[in-house]
Write a protein that holds these residues in place. Structure first.
Motif, PDB file in Angstrom:
ATOM      1  N   VAL A  10       6.396   0.694  -1.060  1.00  0.00           N
ATOM      2  CA  VAL A  10       5.941   0.547   0.328  1.00  0.00           C
ATOM      3  C   VAL A  10       5.073  -0.699   0.436  1.00  0.00           C
ATOM      4  CG1 VAL A  10       5.993   2.994   0.975  1.00  0.00           C
ATOM      5  CG2 VAL A  10       3.926   2.052  -0.060  1.00  0.00           C
ATOM      6  N   LYS A  11       5.064  -1.265   1.628  1.00  0.00           N
ATOM      7  CA  LYS A  11       4.206  -2.416   1.926  1.00  0.00           C
ATOM      8  C   LYS A  11       3.300  -1.994   3.078  1.00  0.00           C
ATOM      9  CE  LYS A  11       4.483  -7.369   3.061  1.00  0.00           C
ATOM     10  NZ  LYS A  11       5.412  -8.473   3.398  1.00  0.00           N
ATOM     11  N   ILE A  12       1.992  -2.069   2.864  1.00  0.00           N
ATOM     12  CA  ILE A  12       1.048  -1.584   3.872  1.00  0.00           C
ATOM     13  C   ILE A  12       0.016  -2.664   4.188  1.00  0.00           C
ATOM     14  CG2 ILE A  12       1.295   0.867   3.331  1.00  0.00           C
ATOM     15  CD1 ILE A  12      -1.222   0.664   1.620  1.00  0.00           C
ATOM     16  N   ASP A  85     -23.285   4.039   7.618  1.00  0.00           N
ATOM     17  CA  ASP A  85     -22.154   3.419   6.899  1.00  0.00           C
ATOM     18  C   ASP A  85     -20.834   3.861   7.523  1.00  0.00           C
ATOM     19  OD1 ASP A  85     -23.859   2.211   5.133  1.00  0.00           O
ATOM     20  OD2 ASP A  85     -23.526   3.613   3.486  1.00  0.00           O
ATOM     21  N   GLY A  86     -19.877   2.940   7.562  1.00  0.00           N
ATOM     22  CA  GLY A  86     -18.548   3.285   8.042  1.00  0.00           C
ATOM     23  C   GLY A  86     -17.879   4.270   7.088  1.00  0.00           C
ATOM     24  N   ALA A  87     -17.124   5.205   7.619  1.00  0.00           N
ATOM     25  CA  ALA A  87     -16.460   6.205   6.769  1.00  0.00           C
ATOM     26  C   ALA A  87     -15.381   5.540   5.913  1.00  0.00           C
ATOM     27  CB  ALA A  87     -15.841   7.295   7.638  1.00  0.00           C
ATOM     28  N   ASP A  88     -15.360   5.878   4.616  1.00  0.00           N
ATOM     29  CA  ASP A  88     -14.312   5.379   3.725  1.00  0.00           C
ATOM     30  C   ASP A  88     -12.996   6.089   4.038  1.00  0.00           C
ATOM     31  OD1 ASP A  88     -16.214   3.817   2.466  1.00  0.00           O
ATOM     32  OD2 ASP A  88     -16.590   5.258   0.870  1.00  0.00           O
ATOM     33  N   VAL A  89     -11.900   5.372   3.875  1.00  0.00           N
ATOM     34  CA  VAL A  89     -10.578   5.960   4.060  1.00  0.00           C
ATOM     35  C   VAL A  89      -9.943   6.134   2.678  1.00  0.00           C
ATOM     36  CG1 VAL A  89      -8.273   5.653   5.021  1.00  0.00           C
ATOM     37  CG2 VAL A  89     -10.274   4.938   6.341  1.00  0.00           C
ATOM     38  N   PHE A  90      -9.611   7.373   2.322  1.00  0.00           N
ATOM     39  CA  PHE A  90      -8.991   7.656   1.029  1.00  0.00           C
ATOM     40  C   PHE A  90      -7.480   7.803   1.222  1.00  0.00           C
ATOM     41  CE2 PHE A  90     -13.363   8.815   0.349  1.00  0.00           C
ATOM     42  CZ  PHE A  90     -13.608   8.395  -0.949  1.00  0.00           C
ATOM     43  N   VAL A  91      -6.740   7.076   0.402  1.00  0.00           N
ATOM     44  CA  VAL A  91      -5.280   7.103   0.472  1.00  0.00           C
ATOM     45  C   VAL A  91      -4.767   7.712  -0.826  1.00  0.00           C
ATOM     46  CG1 VAL A  91      -3.188   5.729   0.740  1.00  0.00           C
ATOM     47  CG2 VAL A  91      -5.292   5.019   1.894  1.00  0.00           C
ATOM     48  N   ASP A  92      -4.196   8.911  -0.758  1.00  0.00           N
ATOM     49  CA  ASP A  92      -3.677   9.578  -1.953  1.00  0.00           C
ATOM     50  C   ASP A  92      -2.332   8.973  -2.360  1.00  0.00           C
ATOM     51  OD1 ASP A  92      -5.855  11.155  -2.027  1.00  0.00           O
ATOM     52  OD2 ASP A  92      -4.873  13.016  -1.462  1.00  0.00           O
ATOM     53  N   VAL A  93      -2.202   8.693  -3.659  1.00  0.00           N
ATOM     54  CA  VAL A  93      -0.951   8.140  -4.195  1.00  0.00           C
ATOM     55  C   VAL A  93      -0.588   8.880  -5.480  1.00  0.00           C
ATOM     56  CG1 VAL A  93      -1.276   5.832  -3.203  1.00  0.00           C
ATOM     57  CG2 VAL A  93      -2.193   6.331  -5.477  1.00  0.00           C
ATOM     58  N   PRO A  94       0.697   8.863  -5.869  1.00  0.00           N
ATOM     59  CA  PRO A  94       1.098   9.538  -7.118  1.00  0.00           C
ATOM     60  C   PRO A  94       0.613   8.792  -8.356  1.00  0.00           C
ATOM     61  CG  PRO A  94       3.004   8.951  -5.729  1.00  0.00           C
ATOM     62  CD  PRO A  94       1.820   8.250  -5.180  1.00  0.00           C
ATOM     63  N   LEU A  95       0.546   9.512  -9.461  1.00  0.00           N
ATOM     64  CA  LEU A  95       0.268   8.848 -10.744  1.00  0.00           C
ATOM     65  C   LEU A  95       1.402   7.868 -11.036  1.00  0.00           C
ATOM     66  CD1 LEU A  95      -0.933  11.854 -12.940  1.00  0.00           C
ATOM     67  CD2 LEU A  95      -2.272  10.366 -11.481  1.00  0.00           C
ATOM     68  N   VAL A  98       1.491   1.285  -8.948  1.00  0.00           N
ATOM     69  CA  VAL A  98       1.014  -0.070  -9.245  1.00  0.00           C
ATOM     70  C   VAL A  98       0.717  -0.766  -7.919  1.00  0.00           C
ATOM     71  CG1 VAL A  98       1.584  -2.287 -10.315  1.00  0.00           C
ATOM     72  CG2 VAL A  98       2.401  -0.163 -11.348  1.00  0.00           C
ATOM     73  N   VAL A  99      -0.434  -1.443  -7.844  1.00  0.00           N
ATOM     74  CA  VAL A  99      -0.842  -2.133  -6.614  1.00  0.00           C
ATOM     75  C   VAL A  99      -0.696  -3.634  -6.816  1.00  0.00           C
ATOM     76  CG1 VAL A  99      -2.663  -2.390  -4.897  1.00  0.00           C
ATOM     77  CG2 VAL A  99      -2.562  -0.325  -6.301  1.00  0.00           C
ATOM     78  N   TRP A 154      -2.144  -7.588   3.215  1.00  0.00           N
ATOM     79  CA  TRP A 154      -0.924  -6.805   2.989  1.00  0.00           C
ATOM     80  C   TRP A 154      -0.873  -6.479   1.510  1.00  0.00           C
ATOM     81  CZ3 TRP A 154       2.385  -4.615   6.332  1.00  0.00           C
ATOM     82  CH2 TRP A 154       2.379  -5.064   7.664  1.00  0.00           C
ATOM     83  N   ARG A 155      -0.629  -5.232   1.194  1.00  0.00           N
ATOM     84  CA  ARG A 155      -0.532  -4.782  -0.196  1.00  0.00           C
ATOM     85  C   ARG A 155       0.817  -4.111  -0.437  1.00  0.00           C
ATOM     86  NH1 ARG A 155      -4.505  -7.872  -2.072  1.00  0.00           N
ATOM     87  NH2 ARG A 155      -6.618  -7.145  -1.600  1.00  0.00           N
ATOM     88  N   ILE A 156       1.303  -4.256  -1.665  1.00  0.00           N
ATOM     89  CA  ILE A 156       2.543  -3.586  -2.071  1.00  0.00           C
ATOM     90  C   ILE A 156       2.177  -2.486  -3.068  1.00  0.00           C
ATOM     91  CG2 ILE A 156       4.675  -3.840  -3.415  1.00  0.00           C
ATOM     92  CD1 ILE A 156       4.918  -6.664  -2.211  1.00  0.00           C
ATOM     93  N   LEU A 157       2.695  -1.294  -2.810  1.00  0.00           N
ATOM     94  CA  LEU A 157       2.518  -0.182  -3.741  1.00  0.00           C
ATOM     95  C   LEU A 157       3.880   0.163  -4.331  1.00  0.00           C
ATOM     96  CD1 LEU A 157       0.136   2.212  -1.740  1.00  0.00           C
ATOM     97  CD2 LEU A 157      -0.462   0.302  -3.228  1.00  0.00           C
ATOM     98  N   GLU A 158       3.952   0.139  -5.654  1.00  0.00           N
ATOM     99  CA  GLU A 158       5.188   0.505  -6.357  1.00  0.00           C
ATOM    100  C   GLU A 158       4.877   1.679  -7.271  1.00  0.00           C
ATOM    101  OE1 GLU A 158       7.419  -3.831  -6.823  1.00  0.00           O
ATOM    102  OE2 GLU A 158       6.571  -2.840  -8.569  1.00  0.00           O
ATOM    103  N   MET A 159       5.803   2.606  -7.317  1.00  0.00           N
ATOM    104  CA  MET A 159       5.603   3.760  -8.183  1.00  0.00           C
ATOM    105  C   MET A 159       6.537   3.686  -9.380  1.00  0.00           C
ATOM    106  SD  MET A 159       5.835   7.767  -7.251  1.00  0.00           S
ATOM    107  CE  MET A 159       7.314   8.209  -8.112  1.00  0.00           C
TER     108      MET A 159
END
Length: 329
Positions: A10-12, A85-95, A98-99, A154-159
């Protein structure tokens, strides 16, 4: 087109929060007309944080969540009160995620352990209030610091699938059939190439209540490292396997040649794959009689342990499990 919940790329777009501005407030009370500076600091902007979640096996939730924004920090207030402080956003990803930076393709980090957290975009720092700037020569500073801007990229996440042993072979080599026989996995099986379009995982039970994880990787073809067929999209899943089980059907024209082609594709993609332990299973051996089996055996010229197996008749399956376990030890 076969629809699947398996998403491994995914690209986010991520934007962290801006820091809040410091306050330039001067203390004013009924009997304190000139109380001096008392402006508080601005709050930190919210981070965007990746968090490992072993319950997840796909990046599917992020396929429909392309933009992720964190909240800004609050501004400083009087009486040296800091902004929220602004609230942190947590994004859950699988084990195995790679970012990468989308522009440079640089690897920024990997998520490999349960509970691991990685700040993807840092929130901006809050600005300092005016009381920080009070000095002997400036008793009533009327200025405060602006907050820092957050980061946006823009970030790419690869599993990459995490498995103990990966099945490597040309399309239609019997990989899915083997996985369905020795585990509870139910991959799609058919008599045509590229039946498997996504990796399938199965837990294989072994002796004394032990087990290992097997991954059925979509078929590789010659030229895969250059992008042919399904290309390098699935070669990356092989990087995380502890051992590799090469599978070539008994009716292949030249088993030794096919093995070397598969090995060459892996080496072209990543030379480090050559350091992994390897096994070769000659599949569909139920089609052979004793004479053909002996003939093929006498011509074998490979650099790893090999054996005949048949998922249909269960021939050689126990010996295969033993060999895999020995290589994982």
């Amino acid at each position: 087109m076969v629809s699947s919940n398996f998403v491994d790329y995914v690209k986010i777009f991520c934007r962290s929060g801006n820091g809040g501005a410091g306050s330039a407030h001067l203390r004013r009370e009924k009997y304190v007309p000139k109380g001096g500076p008392d402006g508080g600091d601005g709050g930190r902007g919210g981070h965007i944080v990746l968090r490992a979640n072993k319950q997840m096996w796909t990046l599917l939730p992020l396929k429909y969540r392309k933009h992720i924004f964190a909240k800004d920090g609050g501004n400083g207030m009087k009486q040296r009160a800091s902004g929220k402080d602004g609230a942190d956003v947590f994004v859950d990803v699988p084990l195995g995620t790679v970012v990468k930076d989308a522009e440079t393709a640089q690897i920024l980090g990997e998520i490999t352990e349960e509970g691991q957290e990685m700040i993807l975009e840092k929130g901006g720092r809050g600005g300092l209030g005016n009381w920080h700037f009070k000095s002997a020569t400036n008793q009533t500073p009327r200025h405060a610091q602006e907050g820092e801007e957050g980061e946006e990229h823009w970030r790419i996440l690869e599993m990459k699938v995490l498995a103990d042993v990966g099945l490597v072979g040309f399309p239609n080599a019997g990989k899915s059939t083997l996985l369905s026989v020795i585990s509870a996995a139910k991959p799609e099986i058919a008599n045509y190439a590229f039946t498997t379009l996504v990796p399938n995982l199965g837990i294989v039970a072994y002796r004394d209540h032990q087990s290992f994880v097997m991954a059925d990787i979509p078929g590789i073809i010659e030229g895969a490292a250059e992008g042919k067929g399904l290309g390098v999209r699935f070669l990356r899943h092989i990087e995380r396997n502890s051992a590799l089980l090469f599978m070539i059907p008994a009716d292949s024209d030249d088993i030794n040649k096919e093995y070397r082609i598969l090995l060459r594709e892996l080496e072209k993609y990543n030379p480090e794959l050559m350091d992994k332990k390897r096994l070769l299973a000659i599949t569909k051996s139920d089609m052979l009689d004793d004479e053909l089996t002996a003939a093929i055996g006498s011509e074998m010229d490979v650099d790893c342990e090999w054996m005949f197996i048949s998922a249909m008749t269960q021939t050689g399956i126990t010996e295969l499990k033993d060999a895999i376990w020995k290589n994982l030890g």
